[in-house]
Design an enzyme around this catalytic site. Structure first.
Site, mmCIF file in Angstrom:
data_model
loop_
_atom_site.group_PDB
_atom_site.id
_atom_site.type_symbol
_atom_site.label_atom_id
_atom_site.label_comp_id
_atom_site.label_asym_id
_atom_site.label_seq_id
_atom_site.Cartn_x
_atom_site.Cartn_y
_atom_site.Cartn_z
ATOM 1 N N ARG A 180 0.822 -1.223 0.000
ATOM 2 C CA ARG A 180 0.000 0.000 0.000
ATOM 3 C C ARG A 180 0.847 1.260 0.000
ATOM 4 N NH1 ARG A 180 -3.639 -3.294 3.830
ATOM 5 N NH2 ARG A 180 -1.641 -3.517 4.879
ATOM 6 N N ILE A 181 1.847 1.327 0.896
ATOM 7 C CA ILE A 181 2.632 2.568 1.012
ATOM 8 C C ILE A 181 3.558 2.725 -0.196
ATOM 9 C CG2 ILE A 181 4.272 3.867 2.441
ATOM 10 C CD1 ILE A 181 3.039 2.450 4.898
ATOM 11 N N ARG A 262 11.371 0.338 8.479
ATOM 12 C CA ARG A 262 11.930 -0.004 9.787
ATOM 13 C C ARG A 262 13.441 0.132 9.690
ATOM 14 N NH1 ARG A 262 7.768 0.879 11.603
ATOM 15 N NH2 ARG A 262 6.362 -0.452 12.819
ATOM 16 N N GLU A 291 16.170 2.733 17.894
ATOM 17 C CA GLU A 291 15.510 3.996 18.247
ATOM 18 C C GLU A 291 15.356 4.136 19.748
ATOM 19 O OE1 GLU A 291 11.867 4.115 16.009
ATOM 20 O OE2 GLU A 291 12.944 3.948 14.118
ATOM 21 N N HIS A 309 11.155 9.124 13.474
ATOM 22 C CA HIS A 309 10.070 8.156 13.242
ATOM 23 C C HIS A 309 8.693 8.850 13.261
ATOM 24 C CE1 HIS A 309 9.051 3.613 13.609
ATOM 25 N NE2 HIS A 309 8.132 4.249 12.893
HETATM 26 C C1 DGY Z 1 3.874 2.063 11.742
HETATM 27 O O1 DGY Z 1 2.653 2.288 11.744
HETATM 28 O O2 DGY Z 1 4.334 0.931 11.632
HETATM 29 C C2 DGY Z 1 4.789 3.234 11.857
HETATM 30 O O3 DGY Z 1 6.095 2.912 11.875
HETATM 31 C C3 DGY Z 1 4.411 4.114 13.011
HETATM 32 O O4 DGY Z 1 3.348 4.817 12.547
#
Ligand code: DGY
Length: 350
Positions: A180-181, A262, A291, A309
């Site tokens: 999706r992203i 990630r 992180e 993040h």
């Molecule tokens: C996620 O949703 O996995 C992001 O890294 C934090 O919004």
């Protein structure tokens, strides 16, 4: 309506979501750290809520202690649920993560214990893609360096090559992970008339490739031919450090690398090295291996734009993520199949 066994065992819920035993009891939910208030209200109307109203997070021991007696957990990516923790959860029927990523939870271990695991996809897709593109643009056009230059009073004359960067339009964008992203980032790239290459474990449907004019290529070809490389894969054993020294060496010396997925997908020391030695030209990085610790070399480099993040951090999206997680938790507690169930094998409802 699908019905799940009562969280208090062993009866089935009635149509109102209650069993004989717990008709008068409300289920209990742990919210492990601060979320948006509307989501807390929603939970409180339907459950007893133990709300950790803080951004500090719980230690592993505190987490286990606070979970005792709860049937649901609304967790965040900082809460770790490896098999050793999951095996100690008694009576928990759902872990509802406030994130699309769920590498903090072991779904196989949860499935073995019949614990449902949910995430918050969709609501953050465009917001995250916007930010990936913002990092890409900022690194390419040296936005942060420009800001610092003006802010520190160094701007005293026009210069033909002052802070010259690289064009984004009509260049090649390589996307690792066409989910999706990844698709939303490709769509933005198309708006800039970019050529789109992508690499993934599974080829995207033909319709997606056609809409995005995206070409499915090998990882090596993507690395060699792209001017911009953006990573959108989940963190899995097979994606851990998938971008390492060898991959940086294959990239163009003018390449700009973006990561909003990630941190552990990238070898951060190798990234710092590649930037320092100008193996690649720049980077925009929102996620890190440990992180909130950032590799010290990255902190000193000017050719990297760093963010804490925040790719999904718009007010609307973070509110929606909170609500979606709360709704997933309540659905499970009421015996309904949660909308964003990640481990359907754990679902015992009809
Ligand atoms: C996620 O949703 O996995 C992001 O890294 C934090 O919004």
């Amino acid at each position: 309506m699908a019905r799940q066994r009562c969280v208090f065992e062993p009866q089935l819920y009635d149509e109102a979501g209650l069993c004989d035993n717990c008709r008068s009891m409300k289920p209990a939910v742990l919210v492990t750290r601060r979320i948006y208030p509307e989501a807390v209200e929603y939970l409180k109307q339907r459950a007893e809520v133990d709300y950790v109203d803080s951004d500090d997070g719980l230690t592993a021991d505190e987490l286990l202690r606070r979970i005792r007696g709860k049937q649901a957990v609304v967790s965040q990516l900082t809460d770790k649920f490896p098999p050793a923790v999951i095996d100690k959860l008694e009576g928990v029927c759902v872990i509802a993560n406030v994130a699309v990523g769920f590498d903090n939870i072991d779904p196989a271990a949860a499935t073995r214990r019949k614990i449902l695991v949910t995430n918050t996809p969709d609501v953050l897709t465009d917001t995250t893609a916007d930010f990936a593109f913002a990092l890409l643009m900022a690194a390419a056009r040296r936005v942060v360096e420009g800001h610092q230059f003006v802010h520190s009073g160094q701007w005293n004359k026009w210069r033909i090559d002052l802070l010259v960067g690289q064009d984004v339009h009509h260049r090649t964008l390589g996307i690792f992970g066409m989910g999706r992203i990844g698709q939303a980032v490709a769509r933005r790239g198309r708006g800039f008339h970019m050529r789109i290459l992508y690499s993934d474990a599974v080829r995207a449907p033909e319709g997606v490739e056609r809409e995005l004019h995206a070409e499915f290529v090998s990882a090596d070809r993507l690395l060699r031919e792209s001017d911009y490389i953006s990573v959108h894969v989940p963190l899995l054993p097979e994606t851990r450090k998938m971008i390492s020294a060898d991959q940086f060496r294959l990239m163009k010396p003018t390449a700009i690398f973006v990561n909003t997925s990630r941190g552990a997908v990238v070898d951060e020391a190798a990234l710092a090295d590649a930037l320092e030695k100008r193996v690649i030209a720049g980077a925009g990085i929102d996620v890190f291996e440990n992180e909130p610790t950032v590799h010290p070399k990255l902190l000193k480099l000017e050719n990297v734009v760093l963010a804490p993040h925040i790719a999904s951090a718009s007010v609307d999206t973070r509110k929606k993520m909170s609500m979606v997680a709360a709704e997933n938790a309540i659905a499970a507690l009421e015996g309904r199949r949660p909308p964003n169930l990640l481990n359907p094998e754990a679902w015992t409802g009809a």
